[in-house]
Write an enzyme that holds these catalytic residues in place. Structure first.
Site, PDB file in Angstrom:
ATOM      1  CG  ASN A 142      -1.569   1.235   1.093  1.00  0.00           C
ATOM      2  OD1 ASN A 142      -1.977   1.673   0.682  1.00  0.00           O
ATOM      3  ND2 ASN A 142      -2.502   1.542   2.212  1.00  0.00           N
TER       4      ASN A 142
ATOM      5  CB  SER B  28       4.964  -1.526  11.760  1.00  0.00           C
ATOM      6  OG  SER B  28       4.843  -0.162  12.411  1.00  0.00           O
TER       7      SER B  28
ATOM      8  CG  HIS C 162      -6.083   1.611   5.319  1.00  0.00           C
ATOM      9  ND1 HIS C 162      -5.138   2.506   6.048  1.00  0.00           N
ATOM     10  CD2 HIS C 162      -4.869   0.627   5.148  1.00  0.00           C
ATOM     11  CE1 HIS C 162      -3.466   2.365   6.532  1.00  0.00           C
ATOM     12  NE2 HIS C 162      -3.783   1.439   5.583  1.00  0.00           N
TER      13      HIS C 162
ATOM     14  N   GLY D  39       2.447   2.308  10.837  1.00  0.00           N
ATOM     15  CA  GLY D  39       3.364   3.115  10.733  1.00  0.00           C
ATOM     16  C   GLY D  39       3.879   3.773  11.925  1.00  0.00           C
TER      17      GLY D  39
ATOM     18  CD  GLU E 161      -3.267  -2.706   6.837  1.00  0.00           C
ATOM     19  OE1 GLU E 161      -2.226  -2.784   6.722  1.00  0.00           O
ATOM     20  OE2 GLU E 161      -4.305  -1.804   7.080  1.00  0.00           O
TER      21      GLU E 161
ATOM     22  CD  GLU F 183      -2.846   5.735   6.400  1.00  0.00           C
ATOM     23  OE1 GLU F 183      -1.997   5.268   7.181  1.00  0.00           O
ATOM     24  OE2 GLU F 183      -3.749   5.653   4.819  1.00  0.00           O
TER      25      GLU F 183
ATOM     26  CE  LYS G  39      -0.715   3.248   5.070  1.00  0.00           C
ATOM     27  NZ  LYS G  39       0.020   3.390   6.431  1.00  0.00           N
TER      28      LYS G  39
END
Length: 250
Positions: A10, A213, A95, A173, A167, A97, A12
């Site tokens: 991904n 990560s 996701h 991150g 996730e 985010e 992003k």
């Protein structure tokens, strides 16, 4: 049943330039990649088609999001029909985010999932808990609540086009990563939940991948877990070490 190992990257909102995109494609095109692994990368929408055109054919591309309408006055959105017309095979949905920054709820994610499947697009479906939810022992409860609306709109045969990405939000991150035991426990819980809510056959065949990560340093141990069928990689997918992650089982 042997589930095909799956590694997604991904990107992003990266890379920032066309030159960087071309450099990434060059690394992937020249790499020696385990042929048994399904590899899918998700660049920003503006690069989807051009990247697909220059990538080797054994690497697929995915959109990072889509809307649930086929067309209409929805400024800034991309429809599943447009992805299908452009021969984009996958889309990432749900996701963290999208959930946290853009306030998408699980019912919206379910709508998008149904729409993508109806257009012939396979879905990388993301679920996961926050740090406070993990510390409160609510991981399974949170993930199941995220899966429930999707399960409600799918038929058993739809699950052959779903990859579930677990996730943990606290590991995305941050440099923190779930231990192999934590990842295995969460994945086993998801598989058990699918068995109880859909069927044992769907639970056994559905690929459940880990994201949060993932790096070349931790991917091998994670890949050895019984219920970890691959990875959804963030920052490391932009680096040469992505090849090591793809080849984690070699």
């Amino acid at each position: 049943m042997t589930r095909q190992f799956f590694v997604g990257g991904n990107f992003k909102m990266n890379p920032a330039t066309r030159e960087a995109k071309i450099a990434l494609a060059k690394v992937l095109n020249e790499a020696t990649i385990d042929p048994s692994v399904e590899v899918v990368i998700a660049p920003p929408a503006i690069y989807l088609i051009s990247l697909q055109d220059v990538l080797r054919k054994d690497i697929k591309v995915a959109a990072q999001n889509c809307y649930f309408k086929t067309s209409g006055a929805f400024t800034g959105e991309t429809s599943p029909a447009q992805l299908a017309d452009s021969k984009i095979p996958y889309v990432i949905l749900g996701h963290s985010e999208r959930r946290t920054l853009f306030h998408e709820n699980s019912n919206e994610v379910a709508q998008k999932t149904r729409a993508a499947l109806d257009a012939g697009i396979s879905v990388i479906l993301c679920v996961g808990e926050t740090l406070s939810e993990r510390e409160a022992g609510q991981t399974a409860q949170v993930v199941q609540a995220q899966l429930e609306p999707v399960i409600a709109v799918l038929k058993p045969e739809d699950w052959s086009k779903i990859v579930v990405a677990y996730e943990p939000v606290w590991a995305i991150g941050t440099g923190k990563v779930a231990s192999s035991a934590q990842a295995q426990e969460a994945h086993a819980d998801i598989r058990s939940f699918l068995a109880s809510k859909v069927s044992a056959a769907v639970a056994e065949s559905t690929r459940i991948i880990y994201g949060g990560s993932v790096t070349a340093a931790n991917c091998q141990d994670l890949s050895k877990q019984t219920d970890v069928d691959g990875f959804l990689v963030g920052g490391a997918s932009l680096k040469p070490e992505f090849i090591n992650i793809i080849n984690a089982r070699q």
